[in-house]
Design an enzyme around this catalytic site. Structure first.
Site, short mmCIF file in Angstrom:
data_model
loop_
_atom_site.label_atom_id
_atom_site.label_comp_id
_atom_site.label_asym_id
_atom_site.label_seq_id
_atom_site.Cartn_x
_atom_site.Cartn_y
_atom_site.Cartn_z
N VAL A 139 10.71 36.75 47.49
CA VAL A 139 11.83 36.27 46.69
C VAL A 139 12.74 35.38 47.52
O VAL A 139 13.22 34.34 47.06
CB VAL A 139 12.62 37.46 46.09
CG1 VAL A 139 13.98 37.01 45.54
CG2 VAL A 139 11.81 38.12 44.98
N GLU A 140 12.99 35.78 48.76
CA GLU A 140 13.94 35.05 49.60
C GLU A 140 13.44 33.68 50.04
O GLU A 140 14.18 32.69 49.95
CB GLU A 140 14.30 35.88 50.84
CG GLU A 140 15.13 37.12 50.54
CD GLU A 140 16.56 36.78 50.12
OE1 GLU A 140 17.00 35.63 50.33
OE2 GLU A 140 17.23 37.67 49.56
N THR A 141 12.21 33.60 50.52
CA THR A 141 11.77 32.33 51.15
C THR A 141 10.34 31.93 50.83
O THR A 141 9.79 31.03 51.47
CB THR A 141 11.89 32.42 52.68
OG1 THR A 141 10.99 33.44 53.17
CG2 THR A 141 13.31 32.73 53.12
#
Length: 357
Positions: A139-141
């Site tokens: 989700v983050e990167t």
């Protein structure tokens, strides 16, 4: 925003130093940073904060003022921080579709296959499932593909001195970003890292797990055992650090994240159930008394639950019973939509990995 957020800062807490060469190399591999126009050397409030930071952290005053003075105002950053207009409908299905998609799932399978040993060790040592760690980094990167293109010093300076005043918590957020700027300056000086080499998100989050400077200081770990921490170029360090973050924020090994809910409530009961928001407050029995029954394994859950509402625009909302582990995920990013996306992306990657065997 992350709270993570969330990369070379544990040196202050545990004596482990990041690799300056590795960080510089990973920074050079990314595109050139977005640049603004106004140097903070011209701002008296910035120079006064620099003096305060130098005194508090025992840093050279000339270095802190020169470093902060070269930071640039990024006009797009305040716009990105401005909240959506009041009345904007939340939509879980739309939010979910941004993160649970074939491209991200395929990248997640590759990441899990490549780092299966580190994920298994993190699960064994910390008690945080590999699915959750994979979900966070995805989700983050997108597993390191999108770590941010803003110079961290510019983003943190902009948010420290030019945070959008239209934000309902502008004063508190300004103080938060000033504390993160202080952590960042302390880290880079003590670790001999070029403060202008590090790139991250528009909020100043860094690395595969998008750790904020304070999170890096407190919870990043040298999980690959090479005596330095690098959350940019070492996925193994990122895996261990995400797991360590969750343990520090109340993750309980072996506990489910959430359960389905069957609703038969009055308006008054619903209001009582939703009053604590996502903070686990009710026993399963008390939830049932208020018209929110948790069937199956959820009925025997040993611990408090929260009735979590995820709105779907004009359609009926989704309700789940969130546990303390669901709440722990929201300590990474204060959003129930974010937390459920992390959970479901991890599940989707696990299922795709199993199917590919």
């Amino acid at each position: 925003m992350k709270r993570l957020l969330s990369t070379a800062l544990l040196c202050l807490a545990a004596g482990a130093l990041p690799s300056t060469a590795a960080l510089a190399q990973s920074a050079k591999a990314r595109p050139a940073a977005v640049q603004g126009t106004t140097p903070y050397a011209e701002r008296s409030d910035a120079m006064q904060l620099a003096a305060d930071i130098a005194a508090r952290r025992d840093l050279p005053l000339d270095w802190v003022q020169a470093t902060l003075g070269q930071a640039r105002f990024l006009p797009q950053v305040p716009r990105l921080m401005t909240p959506a207009p009041r009345g904007t409908a939340k939509n879980w299905n739309s939010y979910r579709s941004r993160f649970i998609d074939p491209v991200r799932i395929r990248a997640g399978v590759r990441f899990w296959q490549t780092h299966a040993a580190a994920l298994a060790r993190a699960e064994r040592e910390f008690g945080v499932p590999a699915e959750i760690i994979v979900g966070i980094i995805g989700v983050e990167t997108v597993y390191g593909q999108q770590m941010g293109n803003f110079r961290v010093i510019d983003a943190l300076a902009t948010l420290s001195f030019d945070f959008p005043q239209a934000h309902p918590r502008a004063a508190a957020r300004t103080e938060y970003f000033r504390s993160e700027l202080e952590q960042f300056l302390s880290l880079t000086h003590r670790s001999d890292i070029d403060p202008f080499s590090l790139r991250g998100s528009y909020a100043g989050a860094m690395g595969l797990g998008q750790f904020m400077p304070s999170s890096w200081v407190q919870w990043a770990v040298d999980f690959d055992g090479n005596d330095h921490i690098d959350l940019f170029a070492s996925p193994v360090d990122a895996i261990g650090s995400v797991a360590n973050y969750f343990i520090a924020h109340g993750w309980k090994p072996g506990m489910a994240t959430h359960y389905p809910v069957l609703l038969d409530t009055t308006p008054a009961q619903m209001a009582e159930l939703l009053a604590p928001d996502i903070l686990p407050t009710f026993t399963p029995a008390r939830m049932a008394e208020l018209g929110a029954r948790v069937p199956g394994a959820g009925a025997a859950h040993n611990g408090p639950l929260a009735l979590v509402e995820l709105q779907n625009g004009g359609d009926a909302p989704l309700f789940i019973a969130g546990t303390e582990n669901f709440y722990a995920i929201t300590r990474y990013n204060w959003s129930s939509y974010y937390a459920l996306s992390v959970i479901e992306l991890g599940q989707a990657v696990h299922a795709a990995r199993q199917a590919a065997r």
